[in-house]
Design a protein around this motif. Sequence first.
Motif, PDB file in Angstrom:
ATOM      1  N   ARG A 159       0.828  -1.194   0.000  1.00  0.00           N
ATOM      2  CA  ARG A 159       0.000   0.000   0.000  1.00  0.00           C
ATOM      3  C   ARG A 159       0.865   1.248   0.000  1.00  0.00           C
ATOM      4  O   ARG A 159       1.974   1.260   0.520  1.00  0.00           O
ATOM      5  CB  ARG A 159      -0.883   0.015   1.246  1.00  0.00           C
ATOM      6  CG  ARG A 159      -1.778  -1.191   1.347  1.00  0.00           C
ATOM      7  CD  ARG A 159      -2.641  -1.097   2.554  1.00  0.00           C
ATOM      8  NE  ARG A 159      -1.871  -1.189   3.780  1.00  0.00           N
ATOM      9  CZ  ARG A 159      -2.403  -1.015   4.984  1.00  0.00           C
ATOM     10  NH1 ARG A 159      -3.668  -0.716   5.117  1.00  0.00           N
ATOM     11  NH2 ARG A 159      -1.652  -1.119   6.056  1.00  0.00           N
ATOM     12  N   PHE A 161       1.155   4.977   1.451  1.00  0.00           N
ATOM     13  CA  PHE A 161       0.653   5.837   2.514  1.00  0.00           C
ATOM     14  C   PHE A 161       0.710   7.269   2.006  1.00  0.00           C
ATOM     15  O   PHE A 161       1.767   7.761   1.645  1.00  0.00           O
ATOM     16  CB  PHE A 161       1.530   5.722   3.763  1.00  0.00           C
ATOM     17  CG  PHE A 161       1.307   4.462   4.529  1.00  0.00           C
ATOM     18  CD1 PHE A 161       1.766   3.255   4.040  1.00  0.00           C
ATOM     19  CD2 PHE A 161       0.634   4.479   5.727  1.00  0.00           C
ATOM     20  CE1 PHE A 161       1.558   2.087   4.736  1.00  0.00           C
ATOM     21  CE2 PHE A 161       0.422   3.307   6.434  1.00  0.00           C
ATOM     22  CZ  PHE A 161       0.887   2.106   5.937  1.00  0.00           C
ATOM     23  N   GLU A 177       4.603   1.268   1.601  1.00  0.00           N
ATOM     24  CA  GLU A 177       4.722   0.410   2.774  1.00  0.00           C
ATOM     25  C   GLU A 177       6.070  -0.293   2.819  1.00  0.00           C
ATOM     26  O   GLU A 177       6.636  -0.502   3.883  1.00  0.00           O
ATOM     27  CB  GLU A 177       3.593  -0.629   2.739  1.00  0.00           C
ATOM     28  CG  GLU A 177       3.329  -1.258   4.064  1.00  0.00           C
ATOM     29  CD  GLU A 177       1.997  -1.989   4.087  1.00  0.00           C
ATOM     30  OE1 GLU A 177       1.411  -2.196   3.016  1.00  0.00           O
ATOM     31  OE2 GLU A 177       1.550  -2.321   5.186  1.00  0.00           O
ATOM     32  N   THR A 201      -4.669   5.120   2.882  1.00  0.00           N
ATOM     33  CA  THR A 201      -3.942   4.032   2.245  1.00  0.00           C
ATOM     34  C   THR A 201      -4.649   3.509   0.996  1.00  0.00           C
ATOM     35  O   THR A 201      -4.004   3.136   0.053  1.00  0.00           O
ATOM     36  CB  THR A 201      -3.722   2.858   3.207  1.00  0.00           C
ATOM     37  OG1 THR A 201      -4.984   2.474   3.732  1.00  0.00           O
ATOM     38  CG2 THR A 201      -2.797   3.254   4.321  1.00  0.00           C
ATOM     39  N   GLY A 202      -5.954   3.485   0.983  1.00  0.00           N
ATOM     40  CA  GLY A 202      -6.625   2.843  -0.148  1.00  0.00           C
ATOM     41  C   GLY A 202      -6.759   3.734  -1.367  1.00  0.00           C
ATOM     42  O   GLY A 202      -7.857   3.937  -1.864  1.00  0.00           O
TER      43      GLY A 202
ATOM     44  N   VAL B 216       4.754   0.496  11.904  1.00  0.00           N
ATOM     45  CA  VAL B 216       3.868   0.275  10.760  1.00  0.00           C
ATOM     46  C   VAL B 216       2.674  -0.586  11.154  1.00  0.00           C
ATOM     47  O   VAL B 216       1.588  -0.432  10.608  1.00  0.00           O
ATOM     48  CB  VAL B 216       4.645  -0.388   9.608  1.00  0.00           C
ATOM     49  CG1 VAL B 216       3.754  -0.558   8.407  1.00  0.00           C
ATOM     50  CG2 VAL B 216       5.828   0.460   9.237  1.00  0.00           C
ATOM     51  N   SER B 223      -8.497  -0.647   8.548  1.00  0.00           N
ATOM     52  CA  SER B 223      -9.022   0.608   8.054  1.00  0.00           C
ATOM     53  C   SER B 223      -8.040   1.166   7.028  1.00  0.00           C
ATOM     54  O   SER B 223      -6.877   0.767   6.988  1.00  0.00           O
ATOM     55  CB  SER B 223      -9.189   1.578   9.202  1.00  0.00           C
ATOM     56  OG  SER B 223      -9.456   2.860   8.688  1.00  0.00           O
ATOM     57  N   ASN B 224      -8.507   2.067   6.193  1.00  0.00           N
ATOM     58  CA  ASN B 224      -7.541   2.676   5.294  1.00  0.00           C
ATOM     59  C   ASN B 224      -7.503   4.187   5.432  1.00  0.00           C
ATOM     60  O   ASN B 224      -6.987   4.878   4.579  1.00  0.00           O
ATOM     61  CB  ASN B 224      -7.770   2.254   3.839  1.00  0.00           C
ATOM     62  CG  ASN B 224      -9.183   2.511   3.406  1.00  0.00           C
ATOM     63  OD1 ASN B 224      -9.889   3.297   4.032  1.00  0.00           O
ATOM     64  ND2 ASN B 224      -9.612   1.873   2.349  1.00  0.00           N
ATOM     65  N   GLU B 225      -8.062   4.676   6.518  1.00  0.00           N
ATOM     66  CA  GLU B 225      -7.904   6.102   6.760  1.00  0.00           C
ATOM     67  C   GLU B 225      -7.482   6.325   8.200  1.00  0.00           C
ATOM     68  O   GLU B 225      -8.133   5.872   9.122  1.00  0.00           O
ATOM     69  CB  GLU B 225      -9.222   6.836   6.486  1.00  0.00           C
ATOM     70  CG  GLU B 225      -9.399   7.104   5.024  1.00  0.00           C
ATOM     71  CD  GLU B 225     -10.474   8.130   4.773  1.00  0.00           C
ATOM     72  OE1 GLU B 225     -10.551   9.108   5.535  1.00  0.00           O
ATOM     73  OE2 GLU B 225     -11.235   7.924   3.829  1.00  0.00           O
ATOM     74  N   PHE B 226      -6.391   7.009   8.333  1.00  0.00           N
ATOM     75  CA  PHE B 226      -5.867   7.269   9.661  1.00  0.00           C
ATOM     76  C   PHE B 226      -5.646   8.760   9.806  1.00  0.00           C
ATOM     77  O   PHE B 226      -5.562   9.487   8.835  1.00  0.00           O
ATOM     78  CB  PHE B 226      -4.547   6.535   9.865  1.00  0.00           C
ATOM     79  CG  PHE B 226      -4.615   5.080   9.552  1.00  0.00           C
ATOM     80  CD1 PHE B 226      -5.091   4.191  10.488  1.00  0.00           C
ATOM     81  CD2 PHE B 226      -4.251   4.613   8.311  1.00  0.00           C
ATOM     82  CE1 PHE B 226      -5.180   2.842  10.197  1.00  0.00           C
ATOM     83  CE2 PHE B 226      -4.338   3.270   8.000  1.00  0.00           C
ATOM     84  CZ  PHE B 226      -4.800   2.386   8.952  1.00  0.00           C
TER      85      PHE B 226
END
Lengths: 454, 687
Positions: A159, A161, A177, A201-202, B216, B223-226
């Motif tokens: 992925r 970031f 990543e 990330t997505g 990491v 989740s994909n939003e932080f």
Amino acid sequence: MELQAVLMAAGGGSRMTDLTYNTPKAMLPVGNKPLMWYPLNLLERMGFEEVIVITTKEVQKMMSTDPKMKLDVKMKLDVVCIQEDGDMGTADALRHIQQKIKTDILVVSCDLITDVALHEVVDLFRAHNATLAMLMSKAHEFTETVPGQKGKKKTAEQRDFVGVDQSGKRLLFMANEADLEDGLSIRKSIMRKHPRMHIKTGLVDAHLYCLKKAVVDFLADNKSISSIRGELVPYLVRKQFSKTTNCPKIKDDAEDQNQKKNDGSTNHELLISSRDEPLLQLAQDRSCWNDHRGDMSEAYHGGKLRCYVHIMDEGPCYRVNTLAAYIEANRLAPKLFEEVPVHPSAVISERCQMGSDSYIGAMCQIADKTSIKRSTIGNSTTVKEKVKVANSIIMHGVTIEEGCNIQGSVICSNAVIGRGADLKYCLVGNGQQIEPEAERTNEVIVGADQLMEI
Amino acid sequence: MAGKGGKQSRSSSGLSGRKGAGDQEEEEQPLQAVLVADSFNRRFFPVTKDQPRALLPLGNVAMIDYTLEFLTSTGVQETFVFCCWMASKIKEHLLKSKWCRPTSPNTVHIITSEMYRSLGDVLRDVDAKSLVRSDFVLVYGDVVSNVDISQALQEHRHRRKMDKNISVMTMICKESSPGHKSRCEEDDVIVAMDSRSQRILHYHKTQGLKRLQFPVNIFHSGSNEFEIRHDLLDCHISICSPQVAELFTDNFDYQTRNDFVRGILVNEEILGNQIHMHVTKDGYGVRVSNLLMYDSVSSDLVRRWVYPLTPEANFVDQKGRSCTYSRHNVYRGSGVSLGHGSQMEENVLIGCDTSIGANCYISNSVIGNNCTIGDNVNLDHAYIWNNVHIASNVVISQSVVCDKVEVKTGVTLNKQCVLAYNVVIGPDISLPEGTVVSMHHPDEEEDEDDDEFLSDDAEVGHSKDKTKLKAFNPAEVGAEGKGYIWKASSLDDTEDEELVRKNCESEDSEPDDPDDPVIPSPETDDVKVFQMEVLGTLQRGLEENIGFDNLVLEINSLKYAYNITMKEVIQILTSVVLEYPFQQQGPQLTPAQYVALLLPLLKKWAPVFKNYVKRVQDHLDCLSAFEEHFLEQDSHWPAMVKVLMNMYQLEILEEETILRWFSQGATTDKSRQLRKNQGVRTGHTAL
């Protein structure tokens, strides 16, 4: 002219070699149009009149013979060929055409299919006098079965970031990543300036960049950077917060050090300044506008280098760089552009059952008692009697003999499918012959020479 | 009954509404709170030697009263106050206060013990006594807040209902950008959390850090939003599930809430406990954790940021303590007299029965009850507590003056001074910035205890006798002054903080890091430690007359322990030996003395050298260390040739390599100069 458009169409499609063995990626048919038509169309809709196309000799040759390209694109294409095996990255290609670049540029990759309102990206670029503005989109799940793939393959890719500020526009951080084994590390000074950072990330990078001309000049001086996405963008993102570019009046010793580090090569520092710099500065000083709140420092904290990203929340945005993406794009792209289902020059028997979501290319011959559903059939393809095609992509010049059953497959150009063959979830390579009555399931059928490569 | 009474008083107390929560709450247990009325640190020393921090006046009201008012207004019906240091004083205060009246909607239980050493101890005691029945609010006794936590409470309960008991704590944070006045540099945190669930993934203090590291694996939570947030001010208010107390019992090494949070986050995968965050945009919630915060909270209070907890509200409901509020945030208690020509500029709070002389100028200050202030006094950002006498012609800026202090005429207190209880200063003296004066001698605490966890004990009286013996220094506190100067004061910390802040700013100016950020290698430390150890070994070798083979054995084992290369061993050994005379006798040795001291040592340790210095490269390494040493000690160049000669005679170094070093090695001007040195040249020709 505000922006010059550059189309990167020299990529080999290294992540879907089965498809690109004989057809370069830029020329792969998607919805019976070569792939590179889509970004060109995007640019044309945007109002560009001229595009610099960086590509290979092979593609250039195909472009001059492909009737589609001539028909649809009204823009003036300035085709620049680069060596095929030269192993040139996208940044190398930009360096190659540096002489042609007179203004800021918009770089698009040839494998982008999207209906994004491109002005969103450009507006960010303009509004913030940005160095880089790019496009990203939420990643899509591919739902179709991919030929030759056993089970659900997990996306092994790591992925990315992406860190953006509170507005979701300013690009603060970018890392893969793979590079974060030791943990994600952010300078405190960045957090002080942008105390709330969203890490996403997505996301898929659409490989569409607005870049200042200065960046191209900078590339010309820095030969070590060879790829835009891999090296240049992360470099620019990092550079936003370094003092050396932020304040022009660097202390002498710091400059000396830089000189030393640079070992004599002319100019490694990115000089972001435009003709109207004093005027812009004045405007900024006089304005009470600020890009942040919470402290009293000047807009952008005095930084001259700024990177922005537009993240598409909805709407299609595909990068056709894998087989799965290719199949998905074939299914969706025609709908996106309201394609005529059947080309006028195609000859289709009246006793053919054809679903409304199928697309038949020019000069096709479809015989009686055939059934075609959710499929795309390329130009000059012959489909004989009693053939069933479902969920498949048939490229140009394919011959399908009587009584075949083709399901969920991709058949590359000039293949011949023997009488009564049964193909399920297969990929048939360029020019392959499938023997009559063959039954194949979930296979990749390519020539022996193609297997030798890799 | 109690519940009903609680709600009524809530609406009457006028704090922000909590109508929605009312219905739900009725089925549930009354809300409980744990209030820790001890800080377990010495930030306010020496002021807290005489009065516990919870009772220090802030805007003329004890800090604990703010905390209790906050808890009551938020709907807490039962509060356990845990006291340790000066527990009796806190108890006395609370028993007199409105909280212990029978009409109080919030039942206050006071639990005292001398045994508490940390927050962990308190919570372990909560568990042992099984005081809490359901979710409870955990605060310190020095929190000033008007945050409405009802929504956070609801969210917390909802989460607990959804995933059975996974969420153990909800921390309340307030949005405020970095550098905000109410943010304490010491408590600055960086939080990584899941954007959707508000779950905390990483929680770290940032003080003194330049780079913020996040493992990491915290990003693998599906989740994909932080979010990474640095704009949060920790209010030190947390909503805890009853398990929190149990977890403290299970993990006896948890001392602070920080330990707890870190422990929960690190062991999340094992224990499955989670911590969530509630971010409030408005409201005020700050912990008065040091004097700098005391300053900013006091001024926020006077500027009415903590509304409805304002000075004139008299929410503690004490008789005769009301004051009037007028323009420019000027508050006057009853019975205040102001002399002719005195000005109260803005943000001034003056307590009851205080009299102020003529031609005074007061701004941004808080003055307590029953104070007398003379003529021509200038107060800016001054915090004057009760019963203070200030004579005429005094200037006080940004300082704290505690109860019963006497400031004589002509005294100037520069910024960040603290006059603790009963101190007398002056006349005609100017205290430099950051001076702390107390009636307790700074040494006396050292006599008492060394345990840093001790929040101090009740032996003050006993040690007073001792301090009487020590005389006050008139140069420090004035001719009639009484008190001792404290050097290691809590104010030093605030200064440190400012330095830190400056550092943070200067950090921006650091040049851009190269593409791969330089990771400070731990080796450098190892090398230093190794050097120290070698020095220690040689020293001991001399003292105890240890044989050379044992020395070699010891150095060899050190080499492996610190993972030192052979080259470094040789260089460090050489430099340690050459430094040795300086190490023992100090740097003022003359070259002749130096040689006289060094030569016997060299002779003694020659076998050690010979053990290591064998190959040609080893010789060169040894010589480079030799050169480095003398480059630093350029006054000792005359000694150099003798040492070199001696090393040659002892067969530590060979002729060839010395010559090679002489002809090749010069890289910098100075080393060239070194070689040109007369002594070396002759030595060279002598060889």
